[in-house]
Write an enzyme that holds these catalytic residues in place. Structure first.
Site, PDB file in Angstrom:
ATOM      1  CB  CYS A  34      -0.889   0.003   1.237  1.00 47.82           C
ATOM      2  SG  CYS A  34      -1.943  -1.462   1.347  1.00 47.82           S
ATOM      3  N   GLY A  62      -1.108   0.562  -5.033  1.00 45.61           N
ATOM      4  CA  GLY A  62      -2.400  -0.035  -4.703  1.00 45.61           C
ATOM      5  C   GLY A  62      -3.511   0.601  -5.505  1.00 45.61           C
ATOM      6  CG  ASN A 136       3.286   0.185   2.909  1.00 45.05           C
ATOM      7  OD1 ASN A 136       4.348   0.620   2.517  1.00 45.05           O
ATOM      8  ND2 ASN A 136       2.820  -0.980   2.503  1.00 45.05           N
ATOM      9  N   GLY A 137       2.002  -2.215   5.193  1.00 44.31           N
ATOM     10  CA  GLY A 137       2.755  -3.322   5.790  1.00 44.31           C
ATOM     11  C   GLY A 137       1.837  -4.396   6.323  1.00 44.31           C
ATOM     12  CB  CYS A 270      10.690  -5.050   1.542  1.00 45.02           C
ATOM     13  SG  CYS A 270      10.040  -5.993   0.148  1.00 45.02           S
ATOM     14  CE1 TYR A 276       6.205  -5.217 -10.962  1.00 41.91           C
ATOM     15  CE2 TYR A 276       5.286  -5.730  -8.824  1.00 41.91           C
ATOM     16  CZ  TYR A 276       5.113  -5.470 -10.167  1.00 41.91           C
ATOM     17  OH  TYR A 276       3.857  -5.447 -10.696  1.00 41.91           O
ATOM     18  CB  SER A 317       8.267  -4.018 -13.924  1.00 43.56           C
ATOM     19  OG  SER A 317       7.852  -5.113 -14.708  1.00 43.56           O
TER      20      SER A 317
HETATM   21  S1  SF4 Z   1      12.010  -9.374   0.635  1.00 42.38           S
HETATM   22 FE1  SF4 Z   1      10.320 -10.789   0.215  1.00 42.38          FE
HETATM   23  S2  SF4 Z   1       9.772 -11.676   2.228  1.00 42.38           S
HETATM   24 FE2  SF4 Z   1      11.060  -9.881   2.640  1.00 42.38          FE
HETATM   25  S3  SF4 Z   1       9.596  -8.207   2.968  1.00 42.38           S
HETATM   26 FE3  SF4 Z   1      10.123  -8.182   0.792  1.00 42.38          FE
HETATM   27  S4  SF4 Z   1       8.611  -9.417  -0.293  1.00 42.38           S
HETATM   28 FE4  SF4 Z   1       8.467  -9.861   1.916  1.00 42.38          FE
END
Ligand code: SF4
Length: 487
Positions: A34, A62, A136-137, A270, A276, A317
């Site tokens: 999000c 989103g 977000n999360g 992340c 992406y 992408s």
């Molecule tokens: S790297 Fe993969 S498992 Fe870790 S927060 Fe991002 S999407 Fe989720």
């Protein structure tokens, strides 16, 4: 890079099957989390307009619902609905609505479903005051926390995990809001980047491991928080910094101050935000998204053994990684796939032919550019492999001599508990096939994934990232089963 959804049968394109699931049409990619925005201005400003444009810039995070909350006469006003930012919020731009504080949210829904009750911001009037929250999360211990709250009599309106933060705040025995916040936030595990209103104040809150990005910026006296810097750019906010992991930034009539949730913890940013999710013109985690993707493409090129004529991105992408691959390999970059930006959003296509037509409507090869050429086709990631199979067929029909699919991420094998919707392990193609088998399955001449080591070599601080969906090594303990819906 905007995810669109199409219903396709499990088991590939040649079978008709009565079981259906959602799929991103363009790239068969993961679905975004999000996006959040928050604004505080000492002087009242036209708040819907100032929230609309940054939210519009975050639309890629989103597309299922959008909303804003702001303070008016000491009460919260909230406008939200299912739909995209322009559809939901443009009607509130028709006249000016002045306020000193507001927040906004765009949401992608998963198991929670695309329901209005899951749309954010979530706004309540409770014993701690007027509170609105945009999250977000994923709270990775939400099942346990929700079970406790149910036991104590809480009634949940939504199926996501964001609402439980409001319940915990309201039920806290601390009478002061900030004392309640200091009690509640350390109980939350997992990913939370939050824009919050409390009475007349704006709060920007980021979890201690910094899973999701969050920025704060200044334009004159105005304070703006947002998931990505592209949302700050649109307001011409050019003085900004990351909200630090475990930090709360508070903006109100007393100015701006910073508090800590807890002592710093090891970072778990992340890595998929850089691969992406985020927009290429954004910074996240202090990194340029575009330049990081170029480095990833260059890392892929370094270990390439196949001879080819052209590098072809799957737009949009795959663009930055393909550019990095082309520069590093010396091969020409060719824009041999055209993306139709005007095709629709959600479709149910009952026949194989219609589904194939749907992909052709989104992405189509330029025959004259690729005929008789050996192609390195660059995509961001491979989830189920279904769209890649259609794409490879289209490129072969258009006359490509060879197609070597290269993925700018490692093989995705595990679910995410921190805010990204990854299909079940059964649905992930890399859980069933090795790259050679995938190549045979989708009709490509070869398939190769970025390795985790190549990915790490593309990052400035590789040890500060989460790689759990590739490795299964989760940075914190997670509840068993499929993760709850993302926020
Ligand atoms: S790297 Fe993969 S498992 Fe870790 S927060 Fe991002 S999407 Fe989720």
């Amino acid at each position: 890079m905007l995810p669109k959804f199409l219903l396709l049968p499990r088991g590939g394109l040649t079978e008709l099957d009565s079981r259906w699931y959602t799929l991103s049409v363009e790239t068969d990619s993961l679905q975004d989390s999000c996006g959040v925005v928050g604004i505080y201005s000492p002087e009242p400003i036209n708040i819907p307009s100032n929230l609309f444009f940054p939210l519009f810039a975050l639309q890629h995070r989103g597309q299922e619902s959008a909303g804003i909350s702001y303070m008016k006469d000491n009460r919260l006003v909230t406008y939200k609905d299912v739909g995209m930012v322009g559809t939901v919020l443009s009607r509130y731009l028709e006249r000016e609505r002045y306020s000193t504080v507001g927040i906004g949210h765009v949401r992608y829904s998963t198991q929670g479903g695309n329901k209005l009750e899951n749309a954010q911001p979530m706004a309540v009037s409770c014993n701690k005051g007027e509170i609105a929250l945009a999250h977000n999360g994923n709270i990775s211990n939400s099942r346990q926390l929700k079970a406790e709250l149910f036991e104590e009599g809480s009634i949940f309106q939504s199926t996501g995990d964001s609402e439980l933060i409001l319940h915990l705040l309201s039920r806290s025995r601390e009478s002061d809001f900030y004392h309640a916040l200091a009690e509640v936030l350390p109980r939350l595990e997992g990913a939370f980047s939050i824009a919050m209103i409390h009475n007349g104040s704006l709060l920007a809150i980021r979890d201690p491991r910094g899973f999701r990005p969050l920025y704060v910026g200044w334009k004159g006296d105005m304070v703006v928080t947002a998931s990505e810097t592209c949302a700050l750019d649109i307001l011409k906010v050019d003085e900004f910094r990351e909200v630090q992991p475990g930090e709360i930034v508070i903006a109100d009539e007393n100015g701006v101050r910073s508090e800590r949730i807890s002592e710093p913890k090891p970072q778990s940013r992340c890595v998929f935000e850089l691969i992406y999710f985020a927009r290429p013109d954004s910074q996240v985690f202090g990194e340029s998204v575009h330049l990081t993707r170029k480095r990833i493409g260059a890392a892929l090129a370094t270990n390439e053994t196949v001879s080819a004529d052209l590098v072809l991105p799957v737009p949009d992408s795959g663009n930055s990684a393909a550019l990095g691959f082309a520069e590093a390999s010396g091969l020409p970059l060719e824009l041999g796939l055209t993306r139709n930006h005007y095709s629709g959003r959600s479709f149910i296509m009952p026949t194989t032919a219609e589904r194939e037509l749907m992909v052709r409507m989104k992405l189509h090869p330029i025959r004259e550019a690729i005929r008789d050429k050996r192609l390195i086709l660059i995509d961001d990631s491979l989830v189920r492999g279904t769209t890649s199979r259609i794409l490879v067929t289209m490129l072969k029909e258009a006359g490509a001599a060879e197609i070597h699919l290269r993925l700018a991420s490692p093989e995705i094998i595990w679910p995410c508990f921190f805010g990204i919707d990854i299909p079940t392990r059964e649905e992930l193609i890399s859980n069933h096939m090795d790259p050679g088998e995938i190549a045979g399955h989708i009709g490509a001449d070869s398939v190769r994934f970025l390795t985790i080591e190549e990915l790490k070599s593309s990052l400035d601080e590789p040890n500060s990232y989460c790689f759990a969906c590739f490795s299964g090594n989760y940075p914190i303990p997670v509840e068993s089963g499929q993760p709850p819906g993302v926020g």
